[in-house]
Design a protein around this motif. Structure first.
Motif, mmCIF file in Angstrom:
data_model
loop_
_atom_site.group_PDB
_atom_site.id
_atom_site.type_symbol
_atom_site.label_atom_id
_atom_site.label_comp_id
_atom_site.label_asym_id
_atom_site.label_seq_id
_atom_site.Cartn_x
_atom_site.Cartn_y
_atom_site.Cartn_z
ATOM 1 N N PRO A 117 -11.049 5.315 -5.628
ATOM 2 C CA PRO A 117 -11.943 4.859 -4.553
ATOM 3 C C PRO A 117 -11.202 4.280 -3.349
ATOM 4 C CG PRO A 117 -12.691 4.042 -6.697
ATOM 5 C CD PRO A 117 -11.310 4.579 -6.887
ATOM 6 N N PHE A 118 -9.889 4.006 -3.524
ATOM 7 C CA PHE A 118 -9.126 3.342 -2.472
ATOM 8 C C PHE A 118 -8.011 4.233 -1.928
ATOM 9 C CE2 PHE A 118 -10.470 0.524 -5.917
ATOM 10 C CZ PHE A 118 -11.475 -0.171 -5.256
ATOM 11 N N ARG A 119 -8.128 5.536 -2.182
ATOM 12 C CA ARG A 119 -7.086 6.460 -1.748
ATOM 13 C C ARG A 119 -6.828 6.350 -0.252
ATOM 14 N NH1 ARG A 119 -3.452 8.431 0.149
ATOM 15 N NH2 ARG A 119 -2.621 10.557 -0.005
ATOM 16 N N HIS A 120 -7.862 6.137 0.542
ATOM 17 C CA HIS A 120 -7.699 6.086 1.996
ATOM 18 C C HIS A 120 -6.905 4.861 2.444
ATOM 19 C CE1 HIS A 120 -11.328 3.857 0.950
ATOM 20 N NE2 HIS A 120 -11.165 3.159 2.045
ATOM 21 N N MET A 179 -4.091 6.531 -10.486
ATOM 22 C CA MET A 179 -4.924 7.023 -9.389
ATOM 23 C C MET A 179 -6.294 7.444 -9.919
ATOM 24 S SD MET A 179 -5.677 7.901 -6.309
ATOM 25 C CE MET A 179 -4.116 7.433 -5.558
ATOM 26 N N GLU A 180 -6.282 8.226 -10.999
ATOM 27 C CA GLU A 180 -7.533 8.752 -11.540
ATOM 28 C C GLU A 180 -8.409 7.644 -12.112
ATOM 29 O OE1 GLU A 180 -9.668 12.462 -12.352
ATOM 30 O OE2 GLU A 180 -8.138 11.750 -10.966
ATOM 31 N N ASP A 231 -4.858 15.583 -3.557
ATOM 32 C CA ASP A 231 -4.998 16.783 -2.736
ATOM 33 C C ASP A 231 -3.875 16.892 -1.724
ATOM 34 O OD1 ASP A 231 -7.418 17.570 -3.966
ATOM 35 O OD2 ASP A 231 -8.534 16.187 -2.684
ATOM 36 N N GLU A 232 -3.314 15.725 -1.327
ATOM 37 C CA GLU A 232 -2.227 15.692 -0.361
ATOM 38 C C GLU A 232 -1.461 14.391 -0.526
ATOM 39 O OE1 GLU A 232 -5.028 13.115 0.712
ATOM 40 O OE2 GLU A 232 -5.574 15.228 0.999
ATOM 41 N N VAL A 259 0.823 -1.215 0.000
ATOM 42 C CA VAL A 259 0.000 0.000 0.000
ATOM 43 C C VAL A 259 0.857 1.265 0.000
ATOM 44 C CG1 VAL A 259 -1.927 -1.148 1.138
ATOM 45 C CG2 VAL A 259 -0.190 0.030 2.528
ATOM 46 N N HIS A 260 2.167 1.093 0.124
ATOM 47 C CA HIS A 260 3.093 2.231 0.172
ATOM 48 C C HIS A 260 3.775 2.363 -1.185
ATOM 49 C CE1 HIS A 260 6.669 4.281 2.474
ATOM 50 N NE2 HIS A 260 6.146 5.050 1.532
#
Length: 334
Positions: free
Chosen positions: A91-94, A85-86, A134-135, A62-63
């Protein structure tokens, strides 16, 4: 050809990939990180890059580790990651832990290198655009700048974290004395340094002297890059220098480093690895991870098969005293 929508593996957290705590923090990270330094830029097929990124996530990685100038060309690895990512991972950014860095040359002019506040802020803003984020989870100062006051660089990290553009701060490639100063400056301003990222492998043991102990004392995790010494700690060069290999390109790994004497010693290490049921590459990764102060190792990859092969290293990171003694005896001759 229509690419079907991505659905992650439901068993991605049941793959057996071990997790370690990052220093004195609430963050836990997998022992293996996918690094996008090479093979993910605009010279690589996007389909292959996408496949490796998504396969890593399916495997419990995940890293994802990036920097502003990873490619080639500069910035293109972040652009590749942004496309994935886009298209697939939004949906799995968290669930993801994404890092980027600034400190080496990126763009022309007076403000595209080193450690000024202007460069760090500008670089991160551009990285976020390329990655469609965003971050980031951690933003690193990629190297110590001897001509910029350390306070300026560290205050930039403090303010970046407080701005919400990065959740954590880290440093990479800092001399041991400057690293200690960085830890103290950040801690005094309630921004704990989460990770130190440094070169560490069987062929580069310098961090054992002070960098790793100092990080552990400060509650900072240590992430090892180049744990395979850019491919030297594999069997790739046992029978010469293959066409298309990193050494054949005379870039960051020069062919004159691969001497008959070095290959003979690597073959002896390979024999120890075979006795452990591992390849030389797997043992080299496991050797880094033998130290509980090492949070993770960063792997590069050019194929899904290579990722899977490297992940096997985490199944045996314990060494008998006799194995360590034999390895040390070989390494003292390098």
């Amino acid at each position: 050809m229509v690419v079907p929508p991505y659905t992650p593996s439901e068993g991605r957290y049941e793959t057996g990939l071990p997790i370690r705590r990052a220093g004195r923090s609430g963050i836990r990270l997998p022992e293996v990180v996918l690094g996008l330094w090479h093979n993910f830029g605009d010279t690589a097929p996007f389909a292959r890059s996408r496949e490796m990124i998504l396969h890593s996530f399916d495997s419990g990685i995940v890293h994802f580790d990036l920097a502003n100038n990873y490619g080639p060309s500069y910035g293109s690895a972040e652009e590749t990651f942004g496309k994935v990512m886009e298209k697939d991972l939004r949906p799995f950014r968290h669930e993801l832990f994404i890092s980027t860095k600034a400190g080496w040359d990126m763009f022309p002019g007076h403000y595209g290198n080193w450690g000024s506040r202007k460069y760090l802020f500008t670089s991160l803003e551009e990285s976020l655009k390329r990655m469609k984020l965003d971050e980031v989870d951690i933003f690193y100062s990629h190297r110590y700048d001897p001509e910029t006051p350390l306070e300026e660089t560290m205050q930039a990290l403090v303010d970046i974290v407080r701005s919400g553009k990065a959740r954590y701060a880290g440093i990479s490639n800092y001399p041991e004395d400057k690293a200690r100063m960085a830890y103290e400056y950040l801690e005094a301003r309630d921004v704990h340094c989460l990770l130190y990222q440094g070169r560490y492998s069987m062929l580069c043991r310098e961090p054992e002297k002070a960098v790793i102990p100092d990080a552990a004392k400060a509650g900072v995790g240590f992430v090892a890059f180049s744990p395979l010494a850019q491919g030297l700690l594999t069997n790739r060069y046992f029978n010469g220098i293959p066409q298309g290999s990193r050494a054949s390109e005379e870039g960051s790994l020069r062919s004159d480093r691969i001497t008959p004497e070095l290959v003979a010693l690597l073959r002896r290490l390979d024999a120890i690895a075979a006795g452990r049921g591992q390849s030389l590459a797997q043992m080299a990764l496991a050797w880094d991870l033998r130290d509980p102060r090492v949070t993770s190792v960063i792997i590069g990859a050019s194929s899904v098969a290579q990722i899977d092969d490297n992940l096997q290293a985490t199944r045996n990171t314990a060494f008998h005293a006799e194995e360590l003694s034999q390895i040390d005896e070989i390494l003292t001759q390098l």
